[in-house]
Design an enzyme around this catalytic site. Structure first.
Site, mmCIF file in Angstrom:
data_model
loop_
_atom_site.group_PDB
_atom_site.id
_atom_site.type_symbol
_atom_site.label_atom_id
_atom_site.label_comp_id
_atom_site.label_asym_id
_atom_site.label_seq_id
_atom_site.Cartn_x
_atom_site.Cartn_y
_atom_site.Cartn_z
ATOM 1 C CE1 TYR A 57 -9.414 -2.435 0.076
ATOM 2 C CE2 TYR A 57 -8.624 -0.577 -1.224
ATOM 3 C CZ TYR A 57 -8.365 -1.682 -0.426
ATOM 4 O OH TYR A 57 -7.088 -2.032 -0.120
ATOM 5 C CE LYS A 117 -3.890 -2.399 2.156
ATOM 6 N NZ LYS A 117 -4.963 -2.358 3.178
ATOM 7 C CG ASN A 142 -3.759 -2.626 6.621
ATOM 8 O OD1 ASN A 142 -3.576 -2.192 5.499
ATOM 9 N ND2 ASN A 142 -4.770 -3.419 6.929
ATOM 10 C CB THR A 183 -7.276 -6.083 9.539
ATOM 11 O OG1 THR A 183 -7.760 -7.195 8.787
ATOM 12 C CG2 THR A 183 -7.596 -4.790 8.810
ATOM 13 C CD GLU A 191 -8.978 -8.894 -3.919
ATOM 14 O OE1 GLU A 191 -9.871 -8.663 -3.085
ATOM 15 O OE2 GLU A 191 -7.837 -9.272 -3.595
ATOM 16 C CG HIS A 201 -5.420 -6.276 -0.384
ATOM 17 N ND1 HIS A 201 -6.619 -6.201 0.284
ATOM 18 C CD2 HIS A 201 -5.611 -7.159 -1.406
ATOM 19 C CE1 HIS A 201 -7.504 -6.995 -0.307
ATOM 20 N NE2 HIS A 201 -6.909 -7.589 -1.340
ATOM 21 C CG PHE A 214 -13.236 1.878 7.236
ATOM 22 C CD1 PHE A 214 -12.785 1.334 6.036
ATOM 23 C CD2 PHE A 214 -13.899 1.058 8.134
ATOM 24 C CE1 PHE A 214 -12.988 -0.008 5.736
ATOM 25 C CE2 PHE A 214 -14.110 -0.294 7.847
ATOM 26 C CZ PHE A 214 -13.651 -0.822 6.641
HETATM 27 P P1 CMP Z 1 -7.526 -4.693 3.732
HETATM 28 O O1 CMP Z 1 -7.960 -5.836 4.582
HETATM 29 O O2 CMP Z 1 -6.406 -4.872 2.801
HETATM 30 O O3 CMP Z 1 -8.787 -4.176 2.913
HETATM 31 C C1 CMP Z 1 -9.758 -3.356 3.558
HETATM 32 C C2 CMP Z 1 -9.030 -2.213 4.193
HETATM 33 O O4 CMP Z 1 -9.833 -1.280 4.872
HETATM 34 C C3 CMP Z 1 -8.112 -2.756 5.287
HETATM 35 O O5 CMP Z 1 -7.086 -3.488 4.705
HETATM 36 C C4 CMP Z 1 -7.708 -1.461 5.949
HETATM 37 O O6 CMP Z 1 -6.747 -0.730 5.177
HETATM 38 C C5 CMP Z 1 -9.042 -0.726 5.905
HETATM 39 N N1 CMP Z 1 -9.796 -0.915 7.153
HETATM 40 C C6 CMP Z 1 -10.374 -2.043 7.599
HETATM 41 N N2 CMP Z 1 -10.996 -1.824 8.776
HETATM 42 C C7 CMP Z 1 -10.809 -0.524 9.070
HETATM 43 C C8 CMP Z 1 -11.217 0.306 10.131
HETATM 44 N N3 CMP Z 1 -11.960 -0.166 11.139
HETATM 45 N N4 CMP Z 1 -10.847 1.596 10.105
HETATM 46 C C9 CMP Z 1 -10.114 2.077 9.082
HETATM 47 N N5 CMP Z 1 -9.688 1.330 8.020
HETATM 48 C C10 CMP Z 1 -10.037 0.041 8.017
#
Ligand code: CMP
Length: 139
Positions: free
Chosen positions: A51, A11, A114, A93, A128, A117, A59
């Site tokens: 997404y 990311k 984070n 996550t 994807e 992905h 979010f």
């Molecule tokens: P990923 O699992 O790659 O795909 C969905 C993304 O949404 C996740 O990584 C985070 O980057 C973001 N995400 C998921 N949960 C939250 C949350 N509670 N608050 C903010 N961002 C989130």
């Protein structure tokens, strides 16, 4: 039977911080073969499309803003049991809950920023992979 591919994105936070090389090294070290890889940048439209499943979440707006702020590295990874094994390699996550030695434990800042992905199912891995790569770009 478990599928053989997963889709990852390094990311914008991790690319900007210069962590791409170390992350790719961990991925290869864990036994994944790279079928396809590119440095690219998601447009607003493409990030919303990728997404879409999260479009009703509070979010969503922040997530789209984050994922479009700079380049990402997208890759298709091949391994037996790819989806599950890759999710173990990246960790939870929220990096606060990620196990020691995982990519997110090492490189992620918080639940949104984070670092990486990983697809959550074989079905989504296939979708994807097609989202980011044409058939002729995969080896
Ligand atoms: P990923 O699992 O790659 O795909 C969905 C993304 O949404 C996740 O990584 C985070 O980057 C973001 N995400 C998921 N949960 C939250 C949350 N509670 N608050 C903010 N961002 C989130």
């Amino acid at each position: 039977m478990a599928g053989k591919i997963t889709l990852t994105m390094i990311k914008p936070d991790a690319v900007a911080a210069g962590h791409s090389g170390k992350i790719i090294d961990m991925i290869i070290g864990a036994g994944f073969k790279i079928q396809a890889m590119k440095l690219t940048r998601l447009s607003n439209e493409k990030a919303k499309e990728f997404y879409a499943v999260h479009s009703e979440r509070p979010f969503f707006g922040d997530l789209v803003k984050f994922m479009t702020e700079g380049p990402i590295i997208a890759a298709v990874l091949e391994k037996e049991n790819a989806v599950e094994d890759f999710r173990k390699l990246i960790g939870a996550t929220n990096p606060a809950n990620a196990a020691e030695g995982t990519i997110r434990k090492n490189f992620a800042a918080d639940i949104e920023r984070n670092a990486v992905h990983g697809s959550d199912s074989d079905e989504n891995a296939a979708l994807e992979a097609s989202f980011h790569f044409a058939g002729v770009e995969r080896f």
